[in-house]
Scaffold this active site. Structure first.
Site, mmCIF file in Angstrom:
data_model
loop_
_atom_site.group_PDB
_atom_site.id
_atom_site.type_symbol
_atom_site.label_atom_id
_atom_site.label_comp_id
_atom_site.label_asym_id
_atom_site.label_seq_id
_atom_site.Cartn_x
_atom_site.Cartn_y
_atom_site.Cartn_z
ATOM 1 N N HIS A 155 5.441 17.288 -20.900
ATOM 2 C CA HIS A 155 5.358 16.414 -22.066
ATOM 3 C C HIS A 155 6.395 16.771 -23.135
ATOM 4 O O HIS A 155 6.400 16.169 -24.216
ATOM 5 C CB HIS A 155 3.950 16.463 -22.683
ATOM 6 C CG HIS A 155 2.947 15.609 -21.950
ATOM 7 N ND1 HIS A 155 1.814 16.127 -21.369
ATOM 8 C CD2 HIS A 155 2.910 14.271 -21.698
ATOM 9 C CE1 HIS A 155 1.132 15.152 -20.804
ATOM 10 N NE2 HIS A 155 1.769 14.022 -20.976
ATOM 11 N N ARG B 83 -7.071 6.273 -19.743
ATOM 12 C CA ARG B 83 -6.407 5.948 -20.999
ATOM 13 C C ARG B 83 -5.326 4.916 -20.720
ATOM 14 O O ARG B 83 -4.944 4.722 -19.568
ATOM 15 C CB ARG B 83 -5.800 7.188 -21.661
ATOM 16 C CG ARG B 83 -4.692 7.850 -20.853
ATOM 17 C CD ARG B 83 -4.196 9.122 -21.530
ATOM 18 N NE ARG B 83 -3.515 8.851 -22.782
ATOM 19 C CZ ARG B 83 -2.199 8.654 -22.899
ATOM 20 N NH1 ARG B 83 -1.420 8.713 -21.845
ATOM 21 N NH2 ARG B 83 -1.650 8.410 -24.070
ATOM 22 N N GLU C 128 0.465 0.989 -18.778
ATOM 23 C CA GLU C 128 0.002 1.899 -17.733
ATOM 24 C C GLU C 128 -1.481 2.175 -17.929
ATOM 25 O O GLU C 128 -1.894 2.665 -18.978
ATOM 26 C CB GLU C 128 0.771 3.222 -17.800
ATOM 27 C CG GLU C 128 2.244 3.054 -17.517
ATOM 28 C CD GLU C 128 3.041 4.339 -17.688
ATOM 29 O OE1 GLU C 128 4.194 4.374 -17.251
ATOM 30 O OE2 GLU C 128 2.525 5.315 -18.276
HETATM 31 C C1 HEM Z 1 4.273 10.845 -21.609
HETATM 32 C C2 HEM Z 1 2.777 12.809 -17.448
HETATM 33 C C3 HEM Z 1 -1.747 13.076 -19.112
HETATM 34 C C4 HEM Z 1 -0.196 11.540 -23.398
HETATM 35 C C5 HEM Z 1 4.263 11.408 -20.360
HETATM 36 C C6 HEM Z 1 5.422 11.588 -19.511
HETATM 37 C C7 HEM Z 1 4.987 12.136 -18.354
HETATM 38 C C8 HEM Z 1 3.568 12.309 -18.451
HETATM 39 C C9 HEM Z 1 5.834 12.512 -17.150
HETATM 40 C C10 HEM Z 1 6.864 11.236 -19.864
HETATM 41 C C11 HEM Z 1 7.537 12.422 -20.520
HETATM 42 C C12 HEM Z 1 9.033 12.249 -20.569
HETATM 43 O O1 HEM Z 1 9.549 11.545 -21.472
HETATM 44 O O2 HEM Z 1 9.718 12.829 -19.713
HETATM 45 C C13 HEM Z 1 1.412 13.026 -17.532
HETATM 46 C C14 HEM Z 1 0.607 13.559 -16.462
HETATM 47 C C15 HEM Z 1 -0.653 13.652 -16.923
HETATM 48 C C16 HEM Z 1 -0.647 13.160 -18.299
HETATM 49 C C17 HEM Z 1 1.099 13.954 -15.066
HETATM 50 C C18 HEM Z 1 -1.838 14.168 -16.151
HETATM 51 C C19 HEM Z 1 -2.526 15.201 -16.490
HETATM 52 C C20 HEM Z 1 -1.720 12.704 -20.421
HETATM 53 C C21 HEM Z 1 -2.881 12.674 -21.281
HETATM 54 C C22 HEM Z 1 -2.467 12.255 -22.489
HETATM 55 C C23 HEM Z 1 -1.019 12.007 -22.396
HETATM 56 C C24 HEM Z 1 -4.301 13.029 -20.879
HETATM 57 C C25 HEM Z 1 -3.385 12.081 -23.669
HETATM 58 C C26 HEM Z 1 -3.064 12.081 -24.910
HETATM 59 C C27 HEM Z 1 1.122 11.166 -23.270
HETATM 60 C C28 HEM Z 1 1.898 10.484 -24.303
HETATM 61 C C29 HEM Z 1 3.171 10.262 -23.776
HETATM 62 C C30 HEM Z 1 3.174 10.829 -22.448
HETATM 63 C C31 HEM Z 1 1.395 10.077 -25.687
HETATM 64 C C32 HEM Z 1 4.317 9.483 -24.452
HETATM 65 C C33 HEM Z 1 4.254 8.061 -23.912
HETATM 66 C C34 HEM Z 1 5.110 7.009 -24.594
HETATM 67 O O3 HEM Z 1 5.369 7.042 -25.797
HETATM 68 O O4 HEM Z 1 5.500 6.045 -23.883
HETATM 69 N N1 HEM Z 1 3.154 11.866 -19.690
HETATM 70 N N2 HEM Z 1 0.639 12.790 -18.626
HETATM 71 N N3 HEM Z 1 -0.610 12.294 -21.122
HETATM 72 N N4 HEM Z 1 1.924 11.348 -22.172
HETATM 73 FE FE1 HEM Z 1 1.271 12.114 -20.425
#
Ligand code: HEM
Length: 344
Positions: A194, A224, A266
């Site tokens: 993240h 979510r 998503e």
């Molecule tokens: C973005 C994976 C769970 C919140 C991302 C990114 C990845 C990712 C790969 C993109 C990061 C980049 O720019 O390279 C995952 C995986 C999860 C997970 C594998 C499984 C455990 C969560 C959870 C939250 C979260 C539970 C709860 C708050 C976010 C947010 C972003 C993000 C806020 C930015 C998205 C945006 O602005 O478009 N995540 N995530 N993620 N993730 Fe997760």
């Protein structure tokens, strides 16, 4: 060709993807108010209303066959979109069981699963697959268990190993991602992968979300919504292929906004897996073009406000700065200024 529930469409080249009116009605619109900011927006993954995107734990819709064809193309060009470290094989079988049992139970017209001890028989009618195999014996399937089942299920999937009070991205299949790379993130932990997200680290969001996930219980999945925007209905917006799609962001004009600019939502769900104690993270992508979105007046109105007031750092991170003003001008006539009430 007999008419079919499943659309014959593309997510590349001539981009013929569209949503039927039914599909628009069930689109998981992600905004429950007129502004957007990151939050720990986690809820129980409970069944939603019939026909909605959350009616079943795994959502199969009219884009199923076309999405699976697109995934096969991505994998043929780049096998590194599917990777699994050796210790994840038990989690792979857990995932195969979760998906096959869910799909056969909730869509019996398309999928069936018969189990006689470890001798399993899987039938997938839309894709014309009839497979007998031995559960636990990878040699009886044409691919590893994760790849086998996810070539037949919409959405990207990550398998997270839990150790040292963290989650580790040790396996996954990622072919319809919003600009991140499995090959780059493989082996990273929750806080590391993240890393690029603005604000959320300082807001304590990832710390709280991780704590919650480490305690995820078997049989109590959570979900979510996340969102971004994509030019053209392209599923594979990967860093690996940035040279193919990055330039699209500069092609938006007042004339083509309605058809080119898409809201990309998503629906992410997480399950604890029984044998491996791993977690599966599913990322199910829904696309809707602006012209389709505004057919629901409260969505057009609200999305105009969200996009207008989105902080610049979030807009940059989501990659929509280039075409934001053009899109806002196009959306403005759909916002009559009426007050909206909280909720979807
Ligand atoms: C973005 C994976 C769970 C919140 C991302 C990114 C990845 C990712 C790969 C993109 C990061 C980049 O720019 O390279 C995952 C995986 C999860 C997970 C594998 C499984 C455990 C969560 C959870 C939250 C979260 C539970 C709860 C708050 C976010 C947010 C972003 C993000 C806020 C930015 C998205 C945006 O602005 O478009 N995540 N995530 N993620 N993730 Fe997760």
């Amino acid at each position: 060709r007999t008419p079919s529930f499943f659309r014959d469409e593309t997510f590349r080249g001539d981009f013929t993807f569209e949503n039927s009116p039914e599909s628009i009605r069930r689109f998981p619109f992600p905004f429950d108010r007129d502004q957007y900011m990151y939050a720990v927006n986690i809820e129980q993954h409970m069944p939603g209303p019939p026909k909605s995107a959350t009616a079943f734990p795994i959502d199969i819709d009219e884009h199923y066959v076309a999405e699976m064809a697109d995934r096969a193309k991505v994998l043929a060009e780049d096998p590194l979109r599917c990777q699994s470290l050796p210790h994840m094989i038990t989690a792979e079988w857990d995932l195969l069981e979760l998906l096959m049992t869910s799909m056969a139970r909730d869509y019996p017209q398309w999928f069936s699963l018969h189990r006689d001890g470890d001798r399993w028989h899987w039938v997938n009618r839309p894709l014309g697959i009839d497979q007998r195999f031995t559960f636990g014996d990878a040699a009886t399937l044409p691919y590893g268990p994760m790849e086998y089942v996810t070539r037949q299920c919409q959405g990207d999937f990550c398998l997270l190993d839990q150790r040292d009070d963290n989650l580790w991205l040790d396996a996954g299949i990622v072919t319809s991602q919003a600009d991140w790379s499995l090959d780059f993130d493989l082996g990273m932990n929750f806080i590391e992968w993240h890393g690029p997200v603005p604000r959320a680290h300082d807001m304590g969001i990832f710390e709280r979300a991780l704590k919650f996930l480490l305690n995820l219980q078997i049989g109590r999945p959570i979900r979510r919504l996340n969102w971004t925007m994509t030019i053209n209905p392209r599923l594979d917006t990967s860093p690996e292929n940035y040279h193919r799609w990055g330039i699209d962001r500069t092609t938006v004009t007042p004339e083509n906004v309605g058809d080119k600019v898409h809201l990309r939502v998503e629906l992410q769900a997480l399950w604890r897996l029984p044998r491996s104690n791993a977690i599966v993270f599913s990322i199910r992508c829904y696309l809707i073009k602006m012209r389709e979105l505004v057919t629901v007046p409260k969505w057009g109105r609200r999305f105009h406000r969200v996009l207008r007031d989105l902080p610049a750092d979030l807009a940059d991170y989501k990659g929509l700065t280039n075409y934001r003003a053009t899109t806002l001008e196009w959306l403005a006539p759909y916002d009559d200024g009426a007050p909206t009430s909280p909720g979807f």
